[in-house]
Write an enzyme that holds these catalytic residues in place. Sequence first.
Site, PDB file in Angstrom:
ATOM      1  N   ASP A  84      -0.200  10.951  -0.159  1.00 45.61           N
ATOM      2  CA  ASP A  84      -1.449  10.667   0.536  1.00 45.61           C
ATOM      3  C   ASP A  84      -2.621  10.977  -0.386  1.00 45.61           C
ATOM      4  OD1 ASP A  84      -3.429  10.520   2.872  1.00 45.61           O
ATOM      5  OD2 ASP A  84      -1.524  10.344   3.936  1.00 45.61           O
ATOM      6  N   HIS A 306      -7.614  12.599   5.224  1.00 44.80           N
ATOM      7  CA  HIS A 306      -6.533  11.748   5.709  1.00 44.80           C
ATOM      8  C   HIS A 306      -5.178  12.456   5.621  1.00 44.80           C
ATOM      9  CE1 HIS A 306      -3.745   8.250   5.601  1.00 44.80           C
ATOM     10  NE2 HIS A 306      -4.654   7.654   6.345  1.00 44.80           N
ATOM     11  N   SER A 476      -1.658   4.784  10.038  1.00 45.27           N
ATOM     12  CA  SER A 476      -1.543   5.996   9.224  1.00 45.27           C
ATOM     13  C   SER A 476      -1.166   7.203  10.069  1.00 45.27           C
ATOM     14  CB  SER A 476      -2.870   6.298   8.521  1.00 45.27           C
ATOM     15  OG  SER A 476      -3.072   5.463   7.420  1.00 45.27           O
TER      16      SER A 476
END
Length: 553
Positions: A84, A306, A476
């Site tokens: 990521d 994220h 995601s």
Amino acid sequence: MSFPLIARLRLGALGLALSLPLLASAQTAAPALPAPPTPEAAATLQWYLLDPTADRVMGVSVNRTYQELLAGRTPTPVVVAVIDAGIDTTHADLKRMLWHNAREVAGNGLDDDKNGLTDDVWGWNYLGGPDGRNINLEQLEETRLLAQLQPRFKGKSRAGVPAAERADFDLYLKVKKSYDAKVKENTDRLKQYSQVYAENVAVSDMLRLKLGVERIDTATLRNPPTTDPKLRQLSGQLYGLLLNTGFGSLDDILTEMKNGLKETQDQLDYGLNLSYNPRPIVGDDPFNVKQRLYGNADVAGPDPLHGTHVAGIIGADRVNNLGIMGIAPPVVRLMAVRAVPDGDERDKDVANAIRYAADHGASIINMSFGKYYSPQRAAVEEAIRYADSKGVLLVHSAGNENENLDQKLQYPAPVFLNGQRIPNLITVGASSRDNDAGLAADFSNFGKTQVDVFAPGNQIYSTLPGGRYGNLSGTSMAAPVVSGIAATLKSYFPELTAADLKRLILASAQPTHTQVRQPGSDKLVDFADLSSTGGIVNLYRAVQLAQQEKAVK
């Protein structure tokens, strides 16, 4: 890379125009709380852990599974790699759950385990340089390809290109069309965002003045200090809007709009800038896919939002009585591998990240990223085959552009270049909380053959950097739900292979025949037609199947 979608809502007699970003991935869909939620609040916010039958929301039955099927059982350690943008290694709900390279001594500047990488204690960062700097913003893959191909083909016709180069010429035309469309789209969006943002700032200022308050929040709007019927009507509408979207105030909405403006400007300045090239920061040869030893040990990077959110969904600490609960049991460890910038990831970095995870003991790899061009696809597929040889399951997000992947592949694709199905890869679409026409998240990609299954991915509450928590939406977020389920199965049934995990997870998704809006349209379709399984993953059913199979053996 995700793009906010604008929904302009005109409310009340004052004609208030609010442009709410409906965020597809990697963006906050609601403001982060400054402090951990109470256990009671977390139980409500984490709807995806609930049971469809008992709780009447389309969760994956995590709480019920631990209470009814796994109580009293002892889990075994499992490592899940999170490829990521980075993970906040200091987050109180994650720091105990992080994988630690036991053969490496932190901060001594030595390659103690002799793997060619110095101080890779928590994982590795393929976007970093030897001087400690990091790539944050990157070009889109279309931009990189166009920058390479345009000097060769600009101004030429296909007939004027040698036969041996026509495949590259055709790619050039395809990439240029996509690139030009994105430049126009972002230029138009920036103009629209700027105008609407200015309008809403003005209206918010006016409303504060008329109500005589400093902040237009839910407390004010629930009982506005005015007798003006139009203002009270508008306040009621705004109050309902804030509750439904999870925002605490109009200021929070304006902040999100401002973030959307910046993201669009960044897309033009960096993602679509043909002359921008941050790769010298890393100091590698980006075209040499055999190169393995580059990067640095900074697994957080400049913006770990994220990856921190993804990590919390999989494995936030379940026993620290703080914040939220991850899906996986508390013996699972999260390996941070940074390879995804704000822009499009490079195939070389993805391939190396997969290899790193496989070589360092990961049983499951979460891959919440994707793009529509893959110039070094063969290198990624070689790494996927390598991971398969090590018994590793890969879980990949389907993407957030409401595309039919049966008609347009997103990479890493679920099939090899030779058309063979990838046996150790699960591709995941995003579903929503309620079993109604909005069950398939509006942004989610789909595909009867190319998407395996759906999982909760809309308004998912998890960890954020700086000890915070908040909602994000996107495939995601759906992929780590599946990774968490896979980790739980592997932990309680360690004999399961990657093929077993995939089979059980897909079998747990019973076809759901709700009539839903096809993502990106108002057309009603059978939810079961949006993926190969036709359903949403469910941990309870997967554990039941694993128990039944174990009893038979």
